[in-house]
Design an enzyme around this catalytic site. Structure first.
Site, short mmCIF file in Angstrom:
data_model
loop_
_atom_site.label_atom_id
_atom_site.label_comp_id
_atom_site.label_asym_id
_atom_site.label_seq_id
_atom_site.Cartn_x
_atom_site.Cartn_y
_atom_site.Cartn_z
N GLU A 59 7.60 0.12 -0.93
CA GLU A 59 8.93 0.68 -0.64
C GLU A 59 9.93 0.38 -1.74
O GLU A 59 10.80 1.21 -2.04
CB GLU A 59 9.44 0.14 0.70
CG GLU A 59 8.73 0.70 1.92
CD GLU A 59 7.37 0.06 2.22
OE1 GLU A 59 7.03 -0.93 1.53
OE2 GLU A 59 6.66 0.54 3.12
N LYS A 115 -13.52 2.18 8.10
CA LYS A 115 -12.47 2.20 9.12
C LYS A 115 -12.99 2.99 10.33
O LYS A 115 -13.52 4.08 10.17
CB LYS A 115 -11.22 2.86 8.53
CG LYS A 115 -9.95 2.55 9.26
CD LYS A 115 -8.75 2.78 8.35
CE LYS A 115 -7.48 2.50 9.11
NZ LYS A 115 -6.30 2.43 8.24
N ARG A 153 12.90 -3.82 3.03
CA ARG A 153 12.27 -4.38 1.84
C ARG A 153 13.00 -4.02 0.56
O ARG A 153 12.92 -4.73 -0.42
CB ARG A 153 10.85 -3.79 1.71
CG ARG A 153 9.85 -4.36 2.62
CD ARG A 153 8.90 -5.21 1.81
NE ARG A 153 8.15 -6.07 2.68
CZ ARG A 153 6.83 -6.10 2.72
NH1 ARG A 153 6.14 -5.30 1.94
NH2 ARG A 153 6.22 -6.93 3.52
C1 LIG Z 1 5.79 -2.80 4.20
C2 LIG Z 1 4.97 -1.89 5.06
N1 LIG Z 1 4.97 -0.56 4.82
C3 LIG Z 1 4.24 0.27 5.60
C4 LIG Z 1 3.49 -0.22 6.62
C5 LIG Z 1 2.75 0.74 7.55
N2 LIG Z 1 1.29 0.49 7.52
C6 LIG Z 1 0.69 -0.22 8.48
S1 LIG Z 1 -0.92 -0.41 8.21
C7 LIG Z 1 -0.87 0.53 6.82
C8 LIG Z 1 -2.12 0.80 6.05
C9 LIG Z 1 -2.82 -0.47 5.75
O1 LIG Z 1 -3.98 -0.21 5.03
P1 LIG Z 1 -4.97 -1.41 4.76
O2 LIG Z 1 -4.21 -2.60 4.34
O3 LIG Z 1 -6.02 -0.92 3.85
O4 LIG Z 1 -5.57 -1.74 6.18
P2 LIG Z 1 -6.54 -0.83 7.09
O5 LIG Z 1 -5.66 -0.28 8.17
O6 LIG Z 1 -7.14 0.23 6.25
O7 LIG Z 1 -7.54 -1.78 7.63
C10 LIG Z 1 0.44 0.94 6.56
C11 LIG Z 1 0.86 1.78 5.43
C12 LIG Z 1 3.52 -1.61 6.83
N3 LIG Z 1 2.85 -2.17 7.83
N4 LIG Z 1 4.25 -2.41 6.04
#
Ligand SMILES: Cc1ncc(C[n+]2csc(CCOP(=O)(O)OP(=O)(O)O)c2C)c(N)n1
Length: 650
Positions: A377, A291, A405
Site C-alpha cells: 500500500e 491453495k 499503512r
Molecule cells: C496490508 C494488507 N493488505 C492487504 C491484505 C489483504 N489480503 C489478505 S490475504 C492476502 C493474500 C495473501 O497471500 P499469501 O500471503 O500468499 O497467502 P495465501 O492466502 O496465498 O496463503 C491479501 C492481499 C492484507 N491482509 N494486508
C-alpha cells in the site's frame, strides 16, 4: 487426497487431538488420515460461517509438521497475516469454537491471544511476521533463552516491503530463526512481481521433481541426531544448485535456503524444518503448496481459490448461499470503467486485491491501465504520486483499513505535492466478522489531518457515482471516496443542495440538525421521523464531502438549536469533532453531540450487531436526540466550549 476420502477405518482421529502433543505421537499413516479429517472439518465448518477456506486447506500438512517439530507455545509459531491459522487453531484445542467462527462471541478468524497461549501475534494485515520474528529472536538471544522462532509467510505477503526490511535485519543479526515460505503462487489472484517470478522459476523448473527427490533423499537418509546440520543443508543446497537455478537471492542476503519441498508431504516438510531448526542461524524453508488443496471447488476457483467466502457457501459448488446483491464495490467498479472510457488519463492501482476492490473490472476493459503492485500500500500511494506527476489520474482502490499503512506517503508524497490521486476506500467503517484490525474506522480521522485532502462519504449508489466523478475531476490534490461493506443502500434523493451539502429532510421547526455521514442517510431519515413524533423538527443533511468541513454545514448548524452528527468512524478527530471545531472557529454557539465509534478495540460480529452494540441504530439515536433536545427546553446544555473560553476560565 480429497475431502471425500474414507476415514471410516480411523474414526475420530481429529476428535482426539486436544493439543500439539497428540499430533507428535502419530504415525505417518495416521497423519495422512488426520490431514483428510482436518480438510473435511474445515469444509464442513467454514461452509456454514464463511471464512478463509482456501488458504487453510493449503497449509494442513505444513501446520502438522510445524507442530511436530516445534514445541508451541514455548517455541513461537507466527503466521503472517494470520488468515491461515485455522489449522493451528484446530491443533491447539479450539475445534469446538469453529461452530461460531467469526461470529459474535465465537472464535476469531485470526490469531488471538485471549483464545490461546499458542497465539502470540494478533494480526490480519500482511507482511509483519518476519519483523516480529526478528525481534523475538533478538530478545531470546539477549536473554539467553533457547526457544525457536518460526514464521510462516505466503508468497503474497512476501511482496510487502516490511518483509524485505525484516530479511535485511534477520540476515545481519544472524539469530536462529526459521522462515517458512508458503508458496502457492497466489495472493488472491496469482502473485505479481520479480520475487514471484523467482519463486516460480524454482517451482516450475523441470528439475523440480529431481529436487524433491534430492531433498527427500538427503533429509530422509540422514540420522538427524549427531550429524552436522550444515552438511545436510549444504547437500540439499547443492542438490538444488545442480538441478535448478543458483539461490542467489536468499544466499546473497546471508540466509540459508532449503527447498523447494513438497508442502503437502508432512515427512518432507518435517525433515526440512528439523534441519532448519538445528542449523543455528536464519533459514528459509521454501514449501510449495496448493491453495485450496483437496477441495475441488477451491482448487478450481480461478478468481481466488475460495480465498475467503464472506458467508455460508454450498459445499458441492463452493458458491455463496446468500442471494447476490448489488454491492458498493460493484457500483464503484462500474462507474470507474465508465469514467475510464471517457478519460484515457484515468488508471487503476490495486494492492493485490483486484477482484475484492472491483479494480478487476477496469483491468478486463483496459488491461494496460491497471497496476497490481502486490501487498504494497505504501508503494501504491507513492507510485500513484509518480503516475500523477507523469500526467495521469490514478485511482488507488484499497480497503479502508489498509490505507493506514500509507499515511506518510499520502501526506507527503501525494498531498504535499498537491497531486491528483483518488483513493477509493472500500469496507470503510464497521466491517464485522474480520474483527478489530479490519475495521475501516480510522480513515476520516487519520486522513482528516492531511492538508488539501478532500474526503467524500457517499450515502447510496447515485451519490457514489457522483462523488467518484467529482473526485477524479479534482486536479490540485488528493481525494478519498469511502464507502462501507456489503449491499449498497437504496437511493435516497435529496430535497435540495446547499453548496456540497444535501438536505434529505426538513420540517417547519428547526430544532435539530442531524448530520448523517455516508451510509447513515437512511438512519437519519428514520431518526427524524421518530423524533417528529415527539414534536421536534429535525433537518437531516448529508455533507457528502466531509473534509474540509463545508462552510455551508456550519451555516446550517447556526440555524438550529442542537447539532447531532452520526458517523461510523472514530469520534476522535472524526466528522463531528471537525464540525464542532469549525463551529467554534466561526463562533457558532450551538451545542454539538457527535455520535460515532469509540477509539477502542471492538470485537468481531456482524456489522449490524456491532453497530447496535455501539448505539448506532435509528432507535438509539432517536432516543438520544429526543433526550438531548427535550433537556435543552428545560435546562440549556452548555454551549461548545472553545479553547479561548477555557483559557479565560482558568
Ligand atoms: C496490508 C494488507 N493488505 C492487504 C491484505 C489483504 N489480503 C489478505 S490475504 C492476502 C493474500 C495473501 O497471500 P499469501 O500471503 O500468499 O497467502 P495465501 O492466502 O496465498 O496463503 C491479501 C492481499 C492484507 N491482509 N494486508
Amino acid at each position: 487426497m480429497s475431502v471425500e476420502q474414507d476415514t471410516a477405518n480411523h474414526p475420530g482421529l481429529l476428535a482426539a487431538v486436544r493439543g500439539p502433543q497428540d499430533v507428535k505421537r502419530m504415525s505417518t499413516e495416521q497423519l495422512g488420515v488426520l490431514a483428510a479429517e482436518i480438510r473435511d472439518f474445515l469444509v464442513a465448518k467454514v461452509s456454514r460461517t464463511g471464512g478463509h477456506i482456501g488458504p487453510n486447506l493449503g497449509v494442513v500438512e505444513l501446520t502438522l509438521a510445524m507442530h511436530r517439530v516445534f514445541d508451541s507455545p514455548r517455541d513461537r509459531l507466527l503466521f503472517d497475516t494470520g488468515h491461515q491459522a485455522y489449522v493451528h487453531k484446530i491443533l491447539t484445542g479450539r475445534q469446538d469454537g469453529f461452530d461460531k467462527l467469526r461470529q459474535r462471541g465465537g472464535l476469531s478468524g485470526y490469531p488471538n491471544q485471549a483464545e490461546s497461549e499458542h497465539d502470540l501475534i494478533e494480526n490480519s494485515h500482511a507482511s509483519t511476521a518476519l519483523s516480529y520474528a526478528d525481534g523475538l529472536a533478538k530478545a531470546y538471544a539477549l536473554r539467553g533463552e533457547q526457544r525457536s522462532v518460526v514464521a510462516v509467510v505466503g508468497d503474497g505477503a512476501l511482496t510487502g516491503g516490511m518483509c524485505w526490511e525484516a530479511l535485511n535485519n534477520i540476515a545481519t543479526a544472524g539469530n536462529p530463526l526459521v522462515i517458512v515460505v508458503n508458496d502457492n503462487g497466489r495472493s488472491y489472484s496469482p502473485t505479481i512481481g520479480g520475487l514471484a517470478d523467482h519463486l516460480s522459476s524454482l517451482r516450475l523448473n523441470p528439475g523440480y521433481e529431481k529436487v524433491l527427490d534430492t531433498v527427500k533423499e538427503a533429509l530422509g537418509s540422514t540420522p538427524l541426531v549427531g550429524r552436522p546440520m550444515y552438511e545436510v543443508l549444504h547437500a540439499v543446497k547443492k542438490g538444488i544448485k545442480d538441478a535448478v537455478a543458483p539461490q542467489a537471492m536468499f544466499e546473497d542476503l546471508g540466509i540459508k535456503y532449503v527447498g523447494p519441498v513438497d508442502g503437502h508431504d508432512v515427512a518432507a516438510v518435517e525433515g526440512a524444518l528439523r534441519a532448519a531448526k538445528n542449523f543455528g542461524g536464519p533459514v528459509i524453508v521454501h514449501a510449495v503448496t496448493r491453495k485450496g488443496y483437496g477441495y475441488r471447488p477451491a482448487e478450481e476457483d480461478e478468481a481466488d481459490c475460495l480465498h475467503g467466502p464472506g458467508g455460508a457457501f454450498d459445499v458441492e459448488t463452493g458458491r455463496l448461499v446468500a442471494a447476490p446483491t448489488v454491492k458498493w464495490t460493484n457500483v464503484f467498479a462500474e462507474e470507474l470503467v465508465a469514467i475510464a472510457d471517457e478519460r484515457p488519463d484515468v488508471v487503476g492501482i490495486t494492492a493485490a486485491m483486484a477482484e475484492p476492490t472491483g479494480i478487476a473490472k477496469l483491468a478486463r476493459k483496459h488491461p494496460d491501465r491497471v497496476y497490481d503492485v502486490g501487498i504494497a500500500e505504501q508503494h501504491a500511494a507513492t507510485s500513484a504520486a509518480g503516475l500523477a506527476m507523469g500526467g495521469l489520474h490514478p485511482v488507488v482502490a484499497v480497503y479502508a483499513t489498509f490505507l493506514n499503512r500509507a499515511f506518510d506517503q499520502v501526506l507527503l508524497d501525494v498531498a504535499m505535492h498537491k497531486l491528483p490521486v483518488t483513493f477509493v476506500l472500500d469496507r470503510a467503517g464497521i466491517t464485522g466478522p474480520d474483527g478489530p484490525s479490519h475495521y475501516g474506522m480510522w480513515d476520516m480521522s487519520v486522513f482528516g489531518v492531511v492538508p488539501g485532502l478532500r474526503i467524500a462519504a457517499p450515502r447510496d449508489a447515485a451519490t457514489l457515482r457522483e462523488e467518484l466523478r467529482e473526485a477524479v475531476a479534482v486536479d490540485d490534490g488528493p481525494t478519498i471516496v469511502r464507502f462501507p461493506t456489503g449491499a449498497v443502500a437504496a437511493d435516497l434523493p435529496a430535497l435540495r443542495r446547499v453548496g456540497p451539502v444535501d438536505v434529505l429532510a426538513e420540517s417547519a421547526r428547526t430544532d435539530v440538525l442531524l448530520v448523517a455521514v455516508g451510509s447513515f442517510g437512511q438512519l437519519g431519515m428514520e431518526v427524524a421521523a421518530r423524533v417528529a413524533e415527539q414534536g421536534y423538527g429535525v433537518t437531516v443533511v448529508d455533507p457528502r464531502w466531509v473534509r474540509p468541513v463545508p462552510a455551508e454545514l456550519v451555516e446550517l448548524a447556526a440555524a438550529h438549536r442542537l447539532v447531532v452528527s452520526v458517523e461510523d468512524g472514530v469520534r476522535v478527530g472524526g466528522v463531528g469533532a471537525a464540525l464542532a471545531q469549525a463551529m467554534r472557529d466561526a463562533d457558532v454557539r450551538v451545542p454539538v453531540k457527535d455520535l460515532g465509534v469509540p477509539a477502542e478495540w471492538h470485537p468481531h460480529g456482524s456489522r449490524a450487531q456491532i453497530l447496535a452494540d455501539l448505539g448506532l441504530t435509528a432507535q438509539d439515536v432517536a432516543r438520544d436526540v429526543t433526550g438531548w433536545i427535550s433537556r435543552l427546553d428545560s435546562e440549556p446544555i452548555e454551549p461548545v466550549v472553545t479553547t479561548d473560553d477555557a483559557a479565560r476560565r482558568n
